[in-house]
Design a protein around this motif. Structure first.
Motif, PDB file in Angstrom:
ATOM      1  N   ALA A  23       0.832  -1.208   0.000  1.00 21.02           N
ATOM      2  CA  ALA A  23       0.000   0.000   0.000  1.00 21.02           C
ATOM      3  C   ALA A  23       0.865   1.255   0.000  1.00 21.02           C
ATOM      4  O   ALA A  23       0.578   2.219  -0.716  1.00 21.02           O
ATOM      5  N   GLU A  24       1.941   1.263   0.791  1.00 24.03           N
ATOM      6  CA  GLU A  24       2.820   2.434   0.841  1.00 24.03           C
ATOM      7  C   GLU A  24       3.526   2.640  -0.501  1.00 24.03           C
ATOM      8  O   GLU A  24       3.660   3.771  -0.971  1.00 24.03           O
ATOM      9  N   VAL A  25       3.964   1.574  -1.123  1.00 18.12           N
ATOM     10  CA  VAL A  25       4.604   1.682  -2.435  1.00 18.12           C
ATOM     11  C   VAL A  25       3.617   2.248  -3.452  1.00 18.12           C
ATOM     12  O   VAL A  25       3.967   3.117  -4.249  1.00 18.12           O
ATOM     13  N   ALA A  26       2.383   1.785  -3.399  1.00 16.07           N
ATOM     14  CA  ALA A  26       1.355   2.302  -4.317  1.00 16.07           C
ATOM     15  C   ALA A  26       1.138   3.794  -4.085  1.00 16.07           C
ATOM     16  O   ALA A  26       0.991   4.559  -5.053  1.00 16.07           O
ATOM     17  N   ARG A  27       1.157   4.227  -2.828  1.00 16.07           N
ATOM     18  CA  ARG A  27       0.994   5.658  -2.541  1.00 16.07           C
ATOM     19  C   ARG A  27       2.182   6.463  -3.059  1.00 16.07           C
ATOM     20  O   ARG A  27       2.009   7.564  -3.609  1.00 16.07           O
ATOM     21  N   VAL A  28       3.380   5.926  -2.929  1.00 16.08           N
ATOM     22  CA  VAL A  28       4.574   6.597  -3.454  1.00 16.08           C
ATOM     23  C   VAL A  28       4.448   6.748  -4.968  1.00 16.08           C
ATOM     24  O   VAL A  28       4.706   7.818  -5.527  1.00 16.08           O
ATOM     25  N   MET A  29       4.044   5.685  -5.630  1.00 18.68           N
ATOM     26  CA  MET A  29       3.876   5.738  -7.087  1.00 18.68           C
ATOM     27  C   MET A  29       2.829   6.779  -7.476  1.00 18.68           C
ATOM     28  O   MET A  29       3.037   7.550  -8.405  1.00 18.68           O
ATOM     29  N   THR A  50       6.665  -2.674 -10.412  1.00 13.84           N
ATOM     30  CA  THR A  50       5.842  -1.806 -11.247  1.00 13.84           C
ATOM     31  C   THR A  50       4.432  -1.750 -10.678  1.00 13.84           C
ATOM     32  O   THR A  50       4.047  -2.595  -9.850  1.00 13.84           O
ATOM     33  N   ASP A  51       3.667  -0.793 -11.168  1.00 15.72           N
ATOM     34  CA  ASP A  51       2.276  -0.710 -10.745  1.00 15.72           C
ATOM     35  C   ASP A  51       1.539  -1.996 -11.112  1.00 15.72           C
ATOM     36  O   ASP A  51       0.727  -2.515 -10.353  1.00 15.72           O
ATOM     37  N   ARG A  52       1.860  -2.553 -12.253  1.00 16.26           N
ATOM     38  CA  ARG A  52       1.235  -3.815 -12.674  1.00 16.26           C
ATOM     39  C   ARG A  52       1.612  -4.958 -11.737  1.00 16.26           C
ATOM     40  O   ARG A  52       0.774  -5.787 -11.389  1.00 16.26           O
ATOM     41  N   ASP A  53       2.883  -5.011 -11.308  1.00 15.07           N
ATOM     42  CA  ASP A  53       3.306  -6.031 -10.344  1.00 15.07           C
ATOM     43  C   ASP A  53       2.462  -5.967  -9.076  1.00 15.07           C
ATOM     44  O   ASP A  53       2.056  -6.994  -8.529  1.00 15.07           O
ATOM     45  N   LEU A  54       2.219  -4.753  -8.597  1.00  9.22           N
ATOM     46  CA  LEU A  54       1.431  -4.591  -7.367  1.00  9.22           C
ATOM     47  C   LEU A  54       0.025  -5.157  -7.544  1.00  9.22           C
ATOM     48  O   LEU A  54      -0.506  -5.824  -6.652  1.00  9.22           O
ATOM     49  N   VAL A  55      -0.559  -4.905  -8.695  1.00  2.18           N
ATOM     50  CA  VAL A  55      -1.918  -5.386  -8.948  1.00  2.18           C
ATOM     51  C   VAL A  55      -1.941  -6.907  -9.111  1.00  2.18           C
ATOM     52  O   VAL A  55      -2.709  -7.607  -8.447  1.00  2.18           O
ATOM     53  N   VAL A  56      -1.084  -7.426  -9.990  1.00  2.40           N
ATOM     54  CA  VAL A  56      -1.120  -8.851 -10.314  1.00  2.40           C
ATOM     55  C   VAL A  56      -0.617  -9.725  -9.171  1.00  2.40           C
ATOM     56  O   VAL A  56      -1.205 -10.772  -8.880  1.00  2.40           O
ATOM     57  N   ARG A  57       0.438  -9.302  -8.500  1.00  5.20           N
ATOM     58  CA  ARG A  57       1.049 -10.151  -7.475  1.00  5.20           C
ATOM     59  C   ARG A  57       0.542  -9.896  -6.063  1.00  5.20           C
ATOM     60  O   ARG A  57       0.886 -10.644  -5.150  1.00  5.20           O
ATOM     61  N   SER A  58      -0.244  -8.866  -5.875  1.00  2.00           N
ATOM     62  CA  SER A  58      -0.741  -8.578  -4.528  1.00  2.00           C
ATOM     63  C   SER A  58      -2.243  -8.363  -4.503  1.00  2.00           C
ATOM     64  O   SER A  58      -2.984  -9.161  -3.944  1.00  2.00           O
ATOM     65  N   VAL A  59      -2.696  -7.305  -5.121  1.00  4.62           N
ATOM     66  CA  VAL A  59      -4.117  -6.950  -5.060  1.00  4.62           C
ATOM     67  C   VAL A  59      -4.983  -8.081  -5.598  1.00  4.62           C
ATOM     68  O   VAL A  59      -5.966  -8.480  -4.959  1.00  4.62           O
ATOM     69  N   ALA A  60      -4.644  -8.615  -6.762  1.00  9.00           N
ATOM     70  CA  ALA A  60      -5.450  -9.680  -7.367  1.00  9.00           C
ATOM     71  C   ALA A  60      -5.420 -10.969  -6.547  1.00  9.00           C
ATOM     72  O   ALA A  60      -6.317 -11.800  -6.676  1.00  9.00           O
ATOM     73  N   GLN A  61      -4.413 -11.107  -5.701  1.00 13.61           N
ATOM     74  CA  GLN A  61      -4.317 -12.291  -4.842  1.00 13.61           C
ATOM     75  C   GLN A  61      -5.124 -12.123  -3.558  1.00 13.61           C
ATOM     76  O   GLN A  61      -5.227 -13.048  -2.760  1.00 13.61           O
ATOM     77  N   GLU A  67      -0.288  -4.898   5.125  1.00  9.19           N
ATOM     78  CA  GLU A  67       0.553  -5.849   5.871  1.00  9.19           C
ATOM     79  C   GLU A  67       1.555  -6.586   4.992  1.00  9.19           C
ATOM     80  O   GLU A  67       2.570  -7.059   5.479  1.00  9.19           O
ATOM     81  N   THR A  68       1.270  -6.695   3.713  1.00  6.18           N
ATOM     82  CA  THR A  68       2.141  -7.427   2.793  1.00  6.18           C
ATOM     83  C   THR A  68       3.252  -6.517   2.303  1.00  6.18           C
ATOM     84  O   THR A  68       3.005  -5.380   1.926  1.00  6.18           O
ATOM     85  N   THR A  69       4.473  -7.035   2.303  1.00  2.44           N
ATOM     86  CA  THR A  69       5.605  -6.215   1.876  1.00  2.44           C
ATOM     87  C   THR A  69       5.844  -6.345   0.376  1.00  2.44           C
ATOM     88  O   THR A  69       5.436  -7.321  -0.259  1.00  2.44           O
ATOM     89  N   VAL A  70       6.541  -5.366  -0.139  1.00  4.31           N
ATOM     90  CA  VAL A  70       6.824  -5.308  -1.567  1.00  4.31           C
ATOM     91  C   VAL A  70       7.796  -6.411  -2.010  1.00  4.31           C
ATOM     92  O   VAL A  70       7.869  -6.730  -3.192  1.00  4.31           O
ATOM     93  N   ALA A  71       8.497  -7.026  -1.062  1.00  6.77           N
ATOM     94  CA  ALA A  71       9.452  -8.082  -1.415  1.00  6.77           C
ATOM     95  C   ALA A  71       8.792  -9.199  -2.214  1.00  6.77           C
ATOM     96  O   ALA A  71       9.408  -9.770  -3.115  1.00  6.77           O
ATOM     97  N   GLY A  72       7.541  -9.502  -1.930  1.00  2.71           N
ATOM     98  CA  GLY A  72       6.839 -10.564  -2.639  1.00  2.71           C
ATOM     99  C   GLY A  72       6.263 -10.141  -3.975  1.00  2.71           C
ATOM    100  O   GLY A  72       5.837 -10.980  -4.761  1.00  2.71           O
TER     101      GLY A  72
END
Length: 139
Positions: A23-29, A50-61, A67-72
């Motif tokens: 969430a913090e990374v998305a706000r920075v972007m 990337t913004d797409r990574d955040l959506v596909v690897r986190s939000v869509a999951q 609580e989830t870190t950007v490392a994943g």
């Protein structure tokens, strides 16, 4: 005269640590109008997200983005270039690896990012990709 990555790269002024929340990374972007940020651990480049990574690897999951870190979510198997590499080399790597952004690394430290849009603007500012690259994003 051959152009170099240094001539068109965007300086790496924005990076986040691997323990930063999605969430913090998305706000920075959003706040900085960026489509990608580098993920660094101290001086070491860990990945690119990337913004797409955040959506596909986190939000869509369905993960908790606070609580989830950007490392994943970040891409860790990176193709990189050096600032003094030829621009043609960077473009060739983007094509071979089907990526739009390549971190620029000098002496083991991330110093910037070169994008397909940067290369398109440099080579043909009137091209469709060049036009898209400089267009303001849809709010």
């Amino acid at each position: 005269m051959a152009q170099h990555v240094r001539d068109i790269m965007t300086a790496a002024s924005v990076s986040v640590g691997p323990h930063t929340s999605v969430a913090e990374v998305a706000r920075v972007m959003r706040d900085r109008d960026l489509g990608a940020v580098l993920v660094t651990d101290g001086d070491r480049l860990r990945g690119l997200v990337t913004d797409r990574d955040l959506v596909v690897r986190s939000v869509a999951q369905g993960v908790d983005t606070e609580e989830t870190t950007v490392a994943g979510a970040c891409s860790e198997d990176l193709v990189t270039v050096a600032p003094d590499d030829a621009l043609d080399h960077a473009v060739r790597l983007m094509r071979e690896h089907a990526v739009r952004r390549v971190p620029v690394v000098e002496r083991g430290h991330a110093v910037g990012v070169v994008t397909l849009g940067d290369a398109a603007m440099e080579r043909d500012p009137e091209s469709a990709l060049g036009d898209i690259s400089v267009a303001r994003p849809n709010a």
